[in-house]
Design an enzyme around this catalytic site. Sequence first.
Site, PDB file in Angstrom:
ATOM      1  CG  HIS A 110      -1.843   1.049   1.164  1.00  0.00           C
ATOM      2  ND1 HIS A 110      -3.012   1.132   2.018  1.00  0.00           N
ATOM      3  CD2 HIS A 110      -1.840   2.176   0.565  1.00  0.00           C
ATOM      4  CE1 HIS A 110      -3.851   2.126   1.745  1.00  0.00           C
ATOM      5  NE2 HIS A 110      -3.030   3.022   1.015  1.00  0.00           N
ATOM      6  CG  HIS A 150      -0.886   6.980  -1.091  1.00  0.00           C
ATOM      7  ND1 HIS A 150      -1.949   7.469  -1.681  1.00  0.00           N
ATOM      8  CD2 HIS A 150      -1.117   6.532   0.153  1.00  0.00           C
ATOM      9  CE1 HIS A 150      -3.145   6.999  -0.912  1.00  0.00           C
ATOM     10  NE2 HIS A 150      -2.580   6.367   0.051  1.00  0.00           N
ATOM     11  CG  LEU A 151       4.980   5.759  -5.505  1.00  0.00           C
ATOM     12  CD1 LEU A 151       5.609   4.896  -6.601  1.00  0.00           C
ATOM     13  CD2 LEU A 151       6.401   6.240  -4.625  1.00  0.00           C
ATOM     14  NE  ARG A 152       0.728  12.164  -2.287  1.00  0.00           N
ATOM     15  CZ  ARG A 152      -0.379  11.620  -1.894  1.00  0.00           C
ATOM     16  NH1 ARG A 152      -1.224  10.935  -2.287  1.00  0.00           N
ATOM     17  NH2 ARG A 152      -0.505  11.900  -0.518  1.00  0.00           N
ATOM     18  CG  ASN A 154      -4.908   8.416  -3.753  1.00  0.00           C
ATOM     19  OD1 ASN A 154      -4.262   7.788  -4.137  1.00  0.00           O
ATOM     20  ND2 ASN A 154      -5.297   9.193  -2.575  1.00  0.00           N
ATOM     21  CE  LYS A 202      -7.860   1.983  -1.163  1.00  0.00           C
ATOM     22  NZ  LYS A 202      -6.385   2.379  -0.699  1.00  0.00           N
ATOM     23  CG  HIS A 240     -10.195   4.688   2.651  1.00  0.00           C
ATOM     24  ND1 HIS A 240      -8.861   5.134   2.932  1.00  0.00           N
ATOM     25  CD2 HIS A 240     -11.084   4.882   3.852  1.00  0.00           C
ATOM     26  CE1 HIS A 240      -9.095   6.057   3.865  1.00  0.00           C
ATOM     27  NE2 HIS A 240     -10.081   5.979   4.467  1.00  0.00           N
ATOM     28  CG  HIS A 277      -5.241   2.293   5.655  1.00  0.00           C
ATOM     29  ND1 HIS A 277      -6.687   2.097   5.895  1.00  0.00           N
ATOM     30  CD2 HIS A 277      -5.193   3.132   4.572  1.00  0.00           C
ATOM     31  CE1 HIS A 277      -7.226   2.889   4.680  1.00  0.00           C
ATOM     32  NE2 HIS A 277      -6.221   3.367   4.095  1.00  0.00           N
ATOM     33  CG  LEU A 321      -8.186  10.777   7.321  1.00  0.00           C
ATOM     34  CD1 LEU A 321      -8.682  11.510   6.128  1.00  0.00           C
ATOM     35  CD2 LEU A 321      -8.861  10.540   8.471  1.00  0.00           C
ATOM     36  CG  ASP A 328      -1.952   4.856   3.853  1.00  0.00           C
ATOM     37  OD1 ASP A 328      -1.909   5.088   2.637  1.00  0.00           O
ATOM     38  OD2 ASP A 328      -2.513   5.199   4.855  1.00  0.00           O
ATOM     39  CG  HIS A 367       0.311  15.322   1.953  1.00  0.00           C
ATOM     40  ND1 HIS A 367      -0.555  15.230   1.056  1.00  0.00           N
ATOM     41  CD2 HIS A 367      -0.242  14.144   2.709  1.00  0.00           C
ATOM     42  CE1 HIS A 367      -1.511  14.733   0.973  1.00  0.00           C
ATOM     43  NE2 HIS A 367      -1.182  13.947   2.212  1.00  0.00           N
ATOM     44  CB  ALA A 420      -5.400  12.769   6.075  1.00  0.00           C
TER      45      ALA A 420
END
Length: 354
Positions: free
Chosen positions: A13, A15-17, A41, A103, A141, A179, A224, A252, A256, A268
């Site tokens: 899980h 996030h890489l943007r 996302n 997802k 989620h 998560h 979150l 996760d 940011h 978050a």
Amino acid sequence: MTSITMTRPDDWHLHLRDGEALAAVVGDTARQFSRAIIMPNLRPPVTTTEQALAYREHILTAVAGAGVAAERFTPLMTLYLTNNTSAEEIRLAKASGHVYAVKLYPAGATTNSDAGVTDLLGHCTAALEALQACGMPLLVHGEVTDPGIDVFDREAIFIDRVMVPLRRAFPELKVVFEHITTREGAHYVRDAEGPVAATITPQHMLYNRNALFTGGVRPHWYCLPILKREVHREALVEAATGGSPRFFLGTDSAPHARGLKEHACGCAGCYTALHAMALYAQAFEAVDRLDKLEAFASFHGPDFYGLPRNTDTLTLVREETRVPDELPFGNTTLVPLAAGESLAWRALVDTATA
């Protein structure tokens, strides 16, 4: 114990943007992990196979730019489920050989989730049938978004409102409850019938909700689902370290910019990719179960996804290491979880060049 050499882990899980943000963070993951499930996302979200394959190329380019050999890291792509995702798109994704899951974000649940699902069984039956038929996991989620529900109760209520009806309608569908943060979530996954698993983050194993308010409001501990009471943290530690193949590593990690976290309406997400394995080692050692870390980090995930286990290794050494106060992030900076604190372990990361 002064060192641990283990099968190289995967992150299920992440996030890489994209763009500069992707280039800034992907190396932290690629140097420790062999594979990672990439969250879809973005803005706009990755809703089609074509978009997923294009995003995959962006990631591979960024990995090479980070100085990591291409064969050392594989991004496992996902699609963002919407009310309009078709069964044909699911079949295209499966046939691509590069999309490994879909997802579910309930609309409004977290970062960039505005396009998420408003009624899973009401709008997504055809997509769910296709997922079940082709053996592709649904990653959830697990929070309801009803504004009348207390934020600390949203995961437990999601189980009753969404998970139970979903499993009743699609008993053979592979589901990863991502998560998890509560005792209810851990016990549900432990006892559920059929192919159900869960990922657990390092922050939810190491901290309870007091961490958000120690010495003031601390936005870099805000994620979150939100951190919960100590009783829930203890249940997650027991689940992760207990040896059950239903629980596996998913950081996760969510980067940011510092200014967007330290903000009147802060984002978050906790950034843990830099020191993920050291954080997990600390959590496992705290309950004297370092011997269970390899299975949690390296075996249970690929086994659930039906993928081969990795054949190379990662070594952790006992060496007190201070977490940096901040890291470069495009033209700004980001603050990693536990910035300024010391960890007892350090991963000897992959420094092979492309």
